[in-house]
Design a protein around this motif. Structure first.
Motif, PDB file in Angstrom:
ATOM      1  N   ASN A  32       0.826  -1.203   0.000  1.00  0.00           N
ATOM      2  CA  ASN A  32       0.000   0.000   0.000  1.00  0.00           C
ATOM      3  C   ASN A  32       0.867   1.263   0.000  1.00  0.00           C
ATOM      4  N   GLN A  85       2.151   6.662  -6.936  1.00  0.00           N
ATOM      5  CA  GLN A  85       1.268   7.758  -7.339  1.00  0.00           C
ATOM      6  C   GLN A  85       2.010   9.096  -7.287  1.00  0.00           C
ATOM      7  N   ARG A  86       2.783   9.279  -6.231  1.00  0.00           N
ATOM      8  CA  ARG A  86       3.535  10.542  -6.114  1.00  0.00           C
ATOM      9  C   ARG A  86       4.549  10.677  -7.250  1.00  0.00           C
ATOM     10  N   ILE A 111       2.274   1.765  -3.395  1.00  0.00           N
ATOM     11  CA  ILE A 111       1.282   2.319  -4.332  1.00  0.00           C
ATOM     12  C   ILE A 111       1.230   3.838  -4.171  1.00  0.00           C
ATOM     13  N   GLY A 112       1.252   4.284  -2.920  1.00  0.00           N
ATOM     14  CA  GLY A 112       1.248   5.725  -2.643  1.00  0.00           C
ATOM     15  C   GLY A 112       2.477   6.409  -3.234  1.00  0.00           C
TER      16      GLY A 112
END
Lengths: 636, 445
Positions: free
Chosen positions: A190, A197-198, A193-194
């Motif tokens: 998780n 995205q950044r 994934i963050g």
């Protein structure tokens, strides 16, 4: 689908509780949980024919379509997906009720589409408990309550779910060891994934930011400087402005003071809560307008005229302002129509800083050449803005078909191509004025230029998004818009279908206005418009539907031998599909450790005698006694 | 272009088969949930969907890791019936012996047909019977049609295996069920042994090769027996040798003196004793009613449905026509000319059905060979049923020739093309042949 693949009522209720907690729909959660838990205790079932089932599916589909349309026209696209997802458990719940409270134990896939209904090619079914289980979890995830409890909650719910589905071949210890590993790894995934995205946000083009970040960013402004190709602009109405006097030509969303080559950013001290409770000036210079707009999830950076002093009728929890003049609202309504009072001459606000004079070194030469070429250095300050405006209007051309390339696009714009869109004109103006020693900022927002006869107000479309300069002169900030005035014409004429979309948009806006007039949080009266025909329709369609006593599920094994079969299961002797009881007993003879194997055969023989010889008492007692005897040996 | 499409279909089919075999029902929901969570959780700032996605992804991967260590020690034997009929569902079973020292729980055993991938030519010529029922997209893309062809090549649908537990060092019977969809041989390539992981998401799948086959007889229609009303015809000696074996013999004609070369078995010993010189029993061939059932196999690929219906009609009449007092010949052209006779101790109807189960289409110009074969045997025939796939000049000529020889002819043409009504010529729609067959039985019977 077999019943053993269903999600148990308790687990499903807990999932609904999580959904209710995350979304804040406690009212529905309590009702739904009661309906789910109460199903086994309700001794009657609706007798639904195939036609009735199709009607229920049709109603659910209509509900889904109506919700989707309503949400699509009410919310911005990124938010609309979330809103529909959040409501899906409510929309699909009637089908779960059908499954729980009727003779239909799973929804046939053929009922879900008209095409399949006609052809009846599939006999597969859909277990609604699984659908609602997954849907509740996904819907709950969109609540975004910003706490770690959600992760813990889904960990426990999925652990419960996987415990029920586990393969008994594996030792329970393996399963128990596996869960913390899953918890740890999924937490890492998780986080990755963050991070990803950044990373994407840093490298992705502007469309990504526009799509996934519906709110304007008051700190950072990516531009299309350096973009090659034709920019496409949308006719979607973003704002509605009502004003008794001519409205302000420009509504600023944010202003920026640092230029990074192809983007603008704001270096400020951050937002401070501001009340905007009363105007600081009075008199004829104070103008009033009303603005109607969507607030994304109750949050937005407001488009406001320069010199805004007072904002009212905006029921937001927080209104804050940054030193560059951007005004942000938080925890407000989804749609708002607020009033603004402004005084352009009083737009002093914050004083300029050193950032308002900085120009990147690689632009110095070209801008200095421009200043020398047009003799701007000796031009009086009072005439400077008009002269720059005149130069850009005469020698430069507005276009959306860009060919400046990525390498120092403003240099290319000023010295070579001499064509570009508003961001080029605004950026160039800012840099020129700064080289001339005038503190200037870059502003982005909307131009108010289209009056709608249909709505009797000004409409601002997405294509009216604009950029201009803000220069500090005579003790206050002024809008300096040097983009050639024909830019709005060159954006291209309206498409032929625009009157349809405008009409639709107007209807939606009127509907929203109606909603905004609701005083209480109870069911609004306009819902009656839908509820009355729906009630009439349902009453008509389901009139005469019968209730039948619920025949409880016939146990797979004869109930008389259930204790015995349960005990055999402990020796991993499970009755197979189609296997007779005697075959089972014979197979069990080979199982090591099974006690009293001969007695087991005798139990079965006695049970067969009870079943098929139809003799009372003696044999009945016999098989029961024998079974009790065997179970006693087994227990000891 | 068609090669590329077929290649894409093949890849997609293989992927879907992998997904179907490797994921349990729980796994399907997990994958569905994962995709939904990914859709709403793509922006981690405004949704927690990524947490659900991450949890389900890790659970699936870890469950899949356990599949690497699945090495079942099972001895499996498939127990099938000798044959079945197309369209029928049969229950059969596996005899499974667990050779390992621990019980195997939650395992599923299914038959594996292997990858029956159709070629591009077969795909081009295949006419999808469900074409009209499909939507525009399915018709345009053609994947359901391709899947239909794969199913047809497989020949049967397997029902999902029963989840079972097999104790250590024990044997057990595991039930299975299949539904045949066409006549012919259903070829089995082996078994699939599946076992879900500890979380019940991902199946460990092992393939055990074990070839086998099941004969599927043609579908039969409930037809009434026909009375072809033909006269008995002369049957030459040797053409029906089995009648002698069965005791029916040729008809006794009289006695005559022995002539050199006569068989010793024909000597009438009592007369020899009375007359003192050898006397021979003389026979003459029996006159019997003999019917022909002529199957036209000269059919091109696009008339597959017509051909199959023709075979089913032939199978129906082979089992229905009375062969106690008469003979029935099945005549068709396959790889060579074939003639099988039923009745009077000849081949049984089951054996002929087995032959019909494997009959294939022959070249369209083989109708000439069929005509010459029928004409050659026409003097033995009393009546004849002709099962034709079209009504062209050659076939009309064959019918005329038989009628010219006073053979009672019943012509059944399986086609969708309209044909001018004529006596004793019936046109059957391949989609609904019973519409005519039911009337035919009643009218004649």
């Amino acid at each position: 689908m077999a019943k053993e693949n269903s999600v148990p009522a308790t687990l499903l209720s807990v999932t609904f509780l999580l959904w209710g907690w995350q979304i804040g729909m406690w009212f529905f959660t309590v009702i739904f949980s009661a309906v789910i838990i109460g199903a086994p205790y309700f001794q009657w079932r609706f007798h639904l024919s195939e036609k009735d089932l199709h009607r229920m599916v049709d109603i659910t589909s209509l509900l889904f379509i109506a919700t989707t349309i309503y949400v699509a026209i009410t919310f911005p696209p990124a938010q609309a997906v979330f809103v529909v997802t959040q409501w899906l458990p409510v929309i699909l719940f009637p089908l779960l009720v059908v499954q729980l409270y009727s003779n239909i134990k799973a929804i046939p896939l053929s009922a879900l589409s008209m095409h399949l209904r006609r052809n009846k090619r599939t006999c597969k079914t859909l277990d609604m408990s699984n659908v609602l289980f997954i849907m509740c979890l996904v819907a709950a995830s969109t609540g975004n309550q910003k706490s770690d409890y959600f992760f813990i909650a889904i960990f426990f719910i999925f652990s419960w779910f996987f415990w029920l589905k586990r393969n008994p071949r594996f030792n329970r210890a393996i399963w128990v060891l596996l869960m913390p590993i899953i918890l740890f790894c999924s937490h890492l995934v998780n986080q990755e994934i963050g991070q990803f995205q950044r990373y994407l946000e840093n490298v992705a083009p502007e469309w990504y930011l526009k799509f996934f970040s519906a709110k304007a960013d008051p700190y950072h402004r990516s531009t299309a400087l350096g973009y090659i190709g034709e920019l496409k602009l949308s006719d979607r109405i973003m704002l509605r402005v009502k004003s008794s006097t001519p409205p302000p030509p420009l509504l600023r969303v944010a202003s920026y003071n640092r230029f990074g080559g192809d983007f603008w950013s704001a270096r400020t001290g951050g937002f401070e809560v501001s009340t905007f409770s009363k105007p600081q000036t009075t008199g004829s210079s104070l103008h009033k307008i009303s603005i109607m707009m969507d607030l994304d999830d109750g949050e937005a950076v407001l488009p406001l005229p320069l010199g805004t002093q007072h904002i009212w009728n905006l029921p937001a929890e927080t209104i804050s302002k940054n030193p560059l003049g951007a005004v942000k609202v938080e925890n407000g309504p989804d749609i708002s129509m607020f009033n603004v009072a402004y005084d352009v001459s009083a737009a002093t606000q914050y004083l300029p800083t050193a950032d308002d004079l900085s120009v990147p070194s690689f632009y110095h030469q070209v801008i200095d050449e421009f200043i020398v070429k047009y003799g701007l250095k000796n031009t009086p300050k009072a005439q400077l803005m008009a002269k720059i405006d005149q130069i850009f209007t005469q020698d430069y051309r507005y276009t959306l078909n860009l060919s400046n390339g990525f390498d120092q696009p403003v240099n290319q714009f000023l010295s070579k191509t001499k064509s570009g869109h508003c961001e080029f004109f605004a950026t160039s103006t800012v840099l020129i004025l700064r080289r001339l020693g005038i503190p200037t900022r870059y502003a982005s927002g909307f131009a108010v230029q289209e009056y709608s006869d249909l709505e009797s107000l000004y409409v601002v479309r997405a294509k009216h998004a604009h950029a201009w300069a803000l220069s500090f002169q005579n003790g206050h900030w002024q809008d300096v818009d040097t983009t050639p005035p024909d830019w709005s014409i060159l954006d291209g004429g309206p498409p032929a279908s625009r009157w349809i979309t405008d009409m639709w948009s107007w209807l939606v806006a009127e509907f929203d206005r109606l909603r905004m007039t609701e005083k209480n949080n109870t069911i609004p009266y306009w819902m009656i418009i839908f509820l009355l025909p729906l009630t009439w329709f349902l009453r008509k369609k389901f009139k005469g539907m019968k209730m039948i006593p619920w025949q409880k599920k016939i146990p797979q094994n004869p109930h008389e031998l259930t204790p015995l079969l349960g005990a055999l299961r402990q020796y991993q002797v499970e009755r197979q599909s189609g296997e007779t009881l005697m075959q089972l007993a014979l197979r069990a003879q080979a199982v090591p450790g099974l006690p009293e194997k001969r007695l087991l055969i005798m139990v079965m023989k006695a049970y067969y005698a009870f079943l098929y010889c139809k003799k009372e008492n003696a044999e009945t007692t016999d098989y029961k006694n024998l079974m009790a005897k065997w179970l006693k040996v087994h227990n000891t | 272009m068609r090669s590329l499409i077929c290649f894409q279909f093949k890849i997609f089919y293989q992927l879907s088969q992998w997904y179907k075999h490797h994921f349990t029902v729980t796994g399907y929901w997990v994958i569905g949930g994962m995709l939904l969570a990914l859709m709403v959780g793509i922006n981690t700032r405004i949704s927690f969907g990524s947490q659900i996605f991450a949890f389900l992804l890790v659970s699936t991967i870890l469950d899949a890791v356990f599949s690497l260590y699945f090495k079942p020690k099972l001895l499996i034997k498939r127990v099938l019936p000798t044959f079945t009929t197309s369209g029928d569902s049969i229950r059969y079973h596996f005899e499974v012996e667990n050779l390992s020292a621990y019980a195997e729980s939650g395992i599923t055993i299914e038959d594996d047909f292997g990858l029956k991938i159709p070629g591009k030519r077969a795909f081009k010529h295949y006419i999808d019977p469900l074409d009209k029922q499909r939507n525009w997209f399915d018709r345009k893309v053609g994947y359901p049609k391709w899947l239909g062809l794969v199913r047809l090549k497989r020949g049967a649908d397997i029902e999902k295996g029963t989840i079972t537990t097999i104790l250590a060092n024990q044997s057990q019977t595991v039930p299975a069920k299949l539904t045949t969809i066409k006549r012919g041989l259903v070829q089995f390539e082996g078994y699939l042994i599946k076992r879900p992981g500890p979380l019940g998401i991902f199946n460990a799948v092992r393939r055990v090769p074990d070839q086998g086959q099941l004969l599927v007889l043609p579908t039969r229609y409930p037809v009434a027996s026909l009375d072809l009303q033909g006269q008995s015809a002369h049957q030459p000696i040797g053409s029906i040798p089995a009648t002698c074996i069965m005791g029916g013999a040729h008809e006794f004609f009289g006695l005559r003196e022995y002539q050199p070369g006569d068989a010793k078995r024909d000597i009438h010993w009592k007369s020899w004793a009375k007359t003192g010189k050898p006397v021979i029993k003389e026979y003459r061939p029996e006159h019997m009613v003999r019917h022909g059932l002529v199957l036209d196999t000269s059919v091109s690929a696009e008339f597959h449905a017509e051909f199959e219906t023709g075979i089913s009609i032939a199978a129906s009449y082979l089992c229905t026509l009375d062969t106690k007092e008469s003979l029935l010949d099945l005549i068709f052209i396959g790889t060579q000319a074939f003639q099988f006779t039923l009745g009077q101790g000849f081949t049984s109807s089951t054996e002929v059905l087995k032959v019909l189960a494997t009959v294939k289409r022959s070249e369209p110009d083989n109708i000439d060979r069929l005509a010459s074969l029928v004409t050659q045997h026409s003097d033995q025939l009393s009546g004849c049923i002709l099962l034709l796939s079209c009504w062209d000049e050659k076939r009309q000529k064959l019918v005329n020739q038989l009628q010219f020889r006073h053979i009672k002819v019943l012509v059944l043409i399986v086609t969708t093309n309209p044909i001018k009504p004529q006596p004793n010529i019936y046109v059957l729609n391949p989609a609904d042949p019973m519409k005519v067959l039911s009337k035919l039985g009643k009218a004649d019977g």
